[in-house]
Enzyme design. Structure first.
Site, mmCIF file in Angstrom:
data_model
loop_
_atom_site.group_PDB
_atom_site.id
_atom_site.type_symbol
_atom_site.label_atom_id
_atom_site.label_comp_id
_atom_site.label_asym_id
_atom_site.label_seq_id
_atom_site.Cartn_x
_atom_site.Cartn_y
_atom_site.Cartn_z
ATOM 1 C CB THR A 93 -0.890 0.029 1.255
ATOM 2 O OG1 THR A 93 -1.637 -1.180 1.302
ATOM 3 C CG2 THR A 93 -1.847 1.215 1.208
ATOM 4 C CE LYS A 168 -5.055 -1.289 1.563
ATOM 5 N NZ LYS A 168 -5.533 -2.435 2.293
ATOM 6 C CE LYS A 243 1.684 2.429 3.998
ATOM 7 N NZ LYS A 243 2.310 1.147 3.741
HETATM 8 P P1 NAD Z 1 6.086 -5.574 7.521
HETATM 9 O O1 NAD Z 1 6.744 -4.387 8.131
HETATM 10 O O2 NAD Z 1 5.747 -6.746 8.360
HETATM 11 O O3 NAD Z 1 6.988 -6.105 6.294
HETATM 12 C C1 NAD Z 1 7.675 -5.273 5.400
HETATM 13 C C2 NAD Z 1 9.025 -5.922 5.152
HETATM 14 O O4 NAD Z 1 9.722 -5.208 4.123
HETATM 15 C C3 NAD Z 1 9.935 -5.903 6.385
HETATM 16 O O5 NAD Z 1 10.312 -7.231 6.714
HETATM 17 C C4 NAD Z 1 11.137 -5.062 5.946
HETATM 18 O O6 NAD Z 1 12.376 -5.520 6.486
HETATM 19 C C5 NAD Z 1 11.103 -5.266 4.456
HETATM 20 N N1 NAD Z 1 11.793 -4.247 3.669
HETATM 21 C C6 NAD Z 1 11.698 -2.900 3.785
HETATM 22 N N2 NAD Z 1 12.442 -2.317 2.812
HETATM 23 C C7 NAD Z 1 12.992 -3.310 2.084
HETATM 24 C C8 NAD Z 1 13.839 -3.339 0.937
HETATM 25 N N3 NAD Z 1 14.271 -2.220 0.350
HETATM 26 N N4 NAD Z 1 14.206 -4.544 0.436
HETATM 27 C C9 NAD Z 1 13.786 -5.699 1.027
HETATM 28 N N5 NAD Z 1 12.974 -5.739 2.112
HETATM 29 C C10 NAD Z 1 12.593 -4.546 2.627
HETATM 30 O O7 NAD Z 1 4.790 -4.990 6.789
HETATM 31 P P2 NAD Z 1 3.510 -5.833 6.280
HETATM 32 O O8 NAD Z 1 2.457 -5.822 7.329
HETATM 33 O O9 NAD Z 1 3.983 -7.108 5.679
HETATM 34 O O10 NAD Z 1 2.976 -4.823 5.145
HETATM 35 C C11 NAD Z 1 3.590 -4.769 3.864
HETATM 36 C C12 NAD Z 1 2.738 -3.853 2.973
HETATM 37 O O11 NAD Z 1 1.414 -4.369 2.918
HETATM 38 C C13 NAD Z 1 2.610 -2.417 3.505
HETATM 39 O O12 NAD Z 1 2.624 -1.537 2.405
HETATM 40 C C14 NAD Z 1 1.255 -2.416 4.212
HETATM 41 O O13 NAD Z 1 0.662 -1.129 4.250
HETATM 42 C C15 NAD Z 1 0.479 -3.372 3.322
HETATM 43 N N6 NAD Z 1 -0.659 -4.048 3.979
HETATM 44 C C16 NAD Z 1 -0.538 -4.577 5.215
HETATM 45 C C17 NAD Z 1 -1.627 -5.216 5.808
HETATM 46 C C18 NAD Z 1 -1.535 -5.832 7.177
HETATM 47 O O14 NAD Z 1 -2.587 -6.183 7.759
HETATM 48 N N7 NAD Z 1 -0.335 -6.005 7.738
HETATM 49 C C19 NAD Z 1 -2.850 -5.315 5.122
HETATM 50 C C20 NAD Z 1 -2.937 -4.795 3.827
HETATM 51 C C21 NAD Z 1 -1.832 -4.147 3.270
#
Ligand code: NAD
Length: 292
Positions: A93, A168, A243
């Site tokens: 997102t 979204k 966010k």
């Molecule tokens: P998270 O923080 O658990 O995972 C993100 C991962 O990306 C981390 O492990 C981090 O180390 C890694 N990362 C960051 N920069 C990086 C890079 N340059 N190269 C490689 N790895 C890198 O977050 P999440 O909950 O998995 O969410 C991921 C995305 O999904 C976000 O954009 C969030 O808004 C979206 N999202 C999350 C949810 C939810 O319920 N958690 C639901 C819908 C959408």
């Protein structure tokens, strides 16, 4: 079977990559965090120690990252190493501007691309029941759809580049605003002597009915699976709602669209996230509203 590189093995990315592997694709994952890499390897995923040579020969690269800047950086590094016709998918997102800029980078490199953010949270990611909102050309969608179907149940093509992100942030703006409205109604009813259960029974079958009420009900009792019954553990964390609302208001400003309730919701969830809401479910905003 496609050779897929999956970047970002966090709470969402790890189970999504695992579902692609279960569907017999060849998946190699990478994350900047050693802890995330170890957790993914423990879950049975093939994990690279660095990005060196990782994108060579990949049919598809999927990113699931925290920010637009991270997505643009990864795509910029991956694109020159990939064969023309390969597909880039971003399921993070992120802001619409970054998403469309990432699409432009892919098009300039002769690659297909989709933005395909998700709804359904970590439960949906694990169960493979996510909803994907995809933006991109018909050609990119035709190639990406079967891969998204391995991770989700409902795949909607929302139009051209960036339109998945638009869908979204608009959806989550509805959810943020409606959770505040539902919470205010429970607080008002309580102060006037109406029970939570009575308001729920009326509103859930009347014109006040909405997802924030019937699925994420912010008071304990009426909806047993709601976070309110387990001390407001997320669920959908307050800081993630803050966010998404920030992204919606940045997009509203950039496009000159007027969203006064979206702006109020961004302000409320932003202040709550900075004042005790971080790590709590977004429905706990009901208690924050009482303090205003
Ligand atoms: P998270 O923080 O658990 O995972 C993100 C991962 O990306 C981390 O492990 C981090 O180390 C890694 N990362 C960051 N920069 C990086 C890079 N340059 N190269 C490689 N790895 C890198 O977050 P999440 O909950 O998995 O969410 C991921 C995305 O999904 C976000 O954009 C969030 O808004 C979206 N999202 C999350 C949810 C939810 O319920 N958690 C639901 C819908 C959408």
């Amino acid at each position: 079977m496609a050779h897929i590189v999956f970047i970002g093995l966090g709470n969402m990315g790890r189970p999504m990559a695992a579902n692609l592997q279960k569907a017999n694709h060849s998946v190699t994952g990478f994350d900047l965090s050693a802890e995330a890499r170890a957790a993914a390897a423990a879950a049975g995923l093939k994990v690279a120690a660095s990005e060196d040579g990782l994108f060579d020969g990949a049919d598809v690269v999927i990113t699931m990252l925290p920010s637009g800047a991270a997505v643009r950086a990864v795509w910029s590094r991956a694109l020159p190493q990939m064969a023309p016709g390969a597909l880039m998918i971003d399921s993070s997102t992120i802001d619409v501007t970054s998403s469309r800029a990432a699409h432009d980078l892919a098009a300039a490199a002769g690659l297909l691309s989709l933005d395909a953010p998700v709804s359904g949270g970590t439960e949906g990611a694990t169960a493979g029941t996510l909803t994907f909102m995809a933006g991109g050309t018909d050609e990119a969608f035709a190639v990406g759809q079967p891969l998204l179907a391995a991770m989700g149940r409902r795949i909607v093509h929302c139009g051209g580049p960036g339109n998945g992100e638009v869908a979204k942030i608009c959806n989550n703006m509805i959810l943020g605003v409606s959770m505040i409205a539902v919470s205010e109604a429970f607080n008002l009813a309580e102060s006037l002597g109406l029970s939570h259960q009575a308001l729920f029974e009326v509103a859930s079958t009347s014109s006040g009915q909405c997802y924030a009420l019937t699925t994420h009900c912010p008071v304990p009792g009426p909806v047993p699976t709601a976070s309110a019954n387990r001390g407001y553990t997320p669920g959908f964390a307050t800081e993630l709602m803050a966010k998404d609302l920030r992204l919606s208001q940045e997009a509203a400003d950039a496009s000159g669209s007027r969203t006064p309730l979206g702006a109020a919701a961004e302000d409320i969830f932003g202040r709550y996230a900075a004042n005790g809401g971080r790590g709590r479910d977004y429905s706990a905003v009901i208690s924050y509203l009482k303090t205003l």
